[in-house]
Motif scaffolding. Sequence first.
Motif, PDB file in Angstrom:
ATOM      1  N   THR A 197       7.478  -3.812   8.601  1.00  0.00           N
ATOM      2  CA  THR A 197       6.996  -2.440   8.674  1.00  0.00           C
ATOM      3  C   THR A 197       8.141  -1.522   9.079  1.00  0.00           C
ATOM      4  OG1 THR A 197       4.739  -3.109   9.272  1.00  0.00           O
ATOM      5  CG2 THR A 197       5.392  -0.852   9.807  1.00  0.00           C
ATOM      6  N   ARG A 237       6.623  -0.778   2.101  1.00  0.00           N
ATOM      7  CA  ARG A 237       6.769  -1.563   3.328  1.00  0.00           C
ATOM      8  C   ARG A 237       6.093  -0.866   4.502  1.00  0.00           C
ATOM      9  NH1 ARG A 237      13.117  -2.729   3.036  1.00  0.00           N
ATOM     10  NH2 ARG A 237      12.742  -3.827   4.992  1.00  0.00           N
ATOM     11  N   ASN A 238       5.031  -0.142   4.180  1.00  0.00           N
ATOM     12  CA  ASN A 238       4.147   0.453   5.204  1.00  0.00           C
ATOM     13  C   ASN A 238       4.889   1.394   6.147  1.00  0.00           C
ATOM     14  OD1 ASN A 238       1.895  -1.100   4.261  1.00  0.00           O
ATOM     15  ND2 ASN A 238       2.773  -2.871   5.326  1.00  0.00           N
ATOM     16  N   VAL A 284       5.868   4.459   8.408  1.00  0.00           N
ATOM     17  CA  VAL A 284       5.043   5.325   9.245  1.00  0.00           C
ATOM     18  C   VAL A 284       5.570   6.761   9.221  1.00  0.00           C
ATOM     19  CG1 VAL A 284       4.202   5.751  11.590  1.00  0.00           C
ATOM     20  CG2 VAL A 284       4.381   3.404  10.720  1.00  0.00           C
ATOM     21  N   SER A 321       0.419   6.723   0.122  1.00  0.00           N
ATOM     22  CA  SER A 321       0.743   5.763   1.175  1.00  0.00           C
ATOM     23  C   SER A 321      -0.424   5.666   2.144  1.00  0.00           C
ATOM     24  CB  SER A 321       2.008   6.190   1.925  1.00  0.00           C
ATOM     25  OG  SER A 321       2.187   5.421   3.099  1.00  0.00           O
ATOM     26  N   GLN A 322      -0.838   4.467   2.447  1.00  0.00           N
ATOM     27  CA  GLN A 322      -1.928   4.249   3.387  1.00  0.00           C
ATOM     28  C   GLN A 322      -1.449   4.219   4.835  1.00  0.00           C
ATOM     29  OE1 GLN A 322      -5.288   3.960   2.162  1.00  0.00           O
ATOM     30  NE2 GLN A 322      -4.087   4.756   0.447  1.00  0.00           N
ATOM     31  N   SER A 323      -0.128   4.187   5.041  1.00  0.00           N
ATOM     32  CA  SER A 323       0.401   4.040   6.402  1.00  0.00           C
ATOM     33  C   SER A 323       1.124   5.284   6.908  1.00  0.00           C
ATOM     34  CB  SER A 323       1.370   2.852   6.452  1.00  0.00           C
ATOM     35  OG  SER A 323       2.454   3.057   5.545  1.00  0.00           O
ATOM     36  N   CYS A 352      -3.682   8.688   6.533  1.00  0.00           N
ATOM     37  CA  CYS A 352      -3.240   8.701   7.937  1.00  0.00           C
ATOM     38  C   CYS A 352      -2.262   9.828   8.244  1.00  0.00           C
ATOM     39  CB  CYS A 352      -2.578   7.359   8.281  1.00  0.00           C
ATOM     40  SG  CYS A 352      -3.690   5.946   8.209  1.00  0.00           S
TER      41      CYS A 352
END
Length: 429
Positions: free
Chosen positions: A79, A108-109, A111, A134-136, A159
């Motif tokens: 991550t 790669r998630n 943030v 992106s889900q992260s 998010c």
Amino acid sequence: MDRISCLPDDVICHILSFLPTKHAVATSILSSRWVNLWSFLPIIDLDDHLYLNPLKKESSSVLFLDFVNRVLTLNQSQTIVKFRLHVHDISGQNMPRINGFIQNVILRNVVEIDLGIYLNYFPIDDDYIKISNSQSLKVLKIRSDNGLKLSTFPDCFPCLNIFDVKVPIHESSDDLVMNFFPCLYALEKLSLVVDLIDCSGEIYVNVGGNVLKSLELELSIDNYDDCDAMVIVDAPCLEYLRLQDGFLASYLVKNKPAISEVSLDVGDYDDEFLEFMDEMGHIRRSRFNELLQGLVNAKSISVSATTSKVIFSQKWNLPILPLTKLELTVHTSSWILLLYWLESCPNLKVLSLIIKEKPVEDFDMLEELELAEPDQVPSCLSLRVKEIEIKRLVKVEEEEMLKYLLDNAKVLDKFTVNSRVYIKNGILQ
């Protein structure tokens, strides 16, 4: 004995994560214990200013992007907590590589993404920064002189709670300003600086969200004779609002949210804009009143000196505002404008003034304002104002203003002056 090398790997990686990636990679030469530690860092911070040879910019740019590619290839973190990439003076042929780097960390998630992408030529459509769903992703910061393309379907960034972007817009129907923000259900802070380049007609900017708390919107237009902006703000939980433009856009603030702090710097006080106002002033006046009416529940409003001078150069009447705190920026020669604001704020308790010297280009135009003290002292000043703060007092020439306020603020409890000059004759006693 090397005590740092005795620390656990995760502790060393945490320490290295505070370094720019170039310096973290350089630690691999310290000993065999450090060779691969940098490749596990969850933070990737890459800036070509730390890498480029100023005498060989073009070749060094390519080498820098090769270095970025190698870092991402060797990084083994599952991550990416933060990906920061700042690249200056690059050619358009490198944009596909940069977009590939962005896609790599999204997969790669990642943030947080922090981008500064500056081209050495005028961009075309294929050169836009492209960010897929992106889900992260929680934080997106971009500074660039080329365009931005993002996924705009519902739940594309579920998010994302901080969006801080400064980019140009080349098309009137760009999804970034038309349809993007209402899709961001988790967005809490939005800062958008948009340069509307070569756009024509009406640009609709739709911003808001049920959890949006902070909104900063700055718009610029090359030619406001051919282009205009209509801004819709729909954010019931909004706490902070800053609006800035040089042409007085149309703002519709829905539901009149109870905003704690508002900052307004709209319109421009120069020959070109005032000439434009000779034809469009009646429309702009209704816009400004509509904006103020949408902010009637605000607790504090800050207004720029430019905005005040535009209002009073057009002889607009301000609506009654139920404010308890007002912050005004005024120029030394036009401080009387604040009295007209006080007339519109009968419930005012706190007055904050930022004093700046009059711009050189204002000398002739300010004479046309025909400023004079109102016949009566504003009621809020004599009956309700408990606190006055003067900031950035730069000359003793403001004694007239200080004397007026002290003589007429009958229930004043606190008077503060933050000054860089010595005020003579005991004016503050």
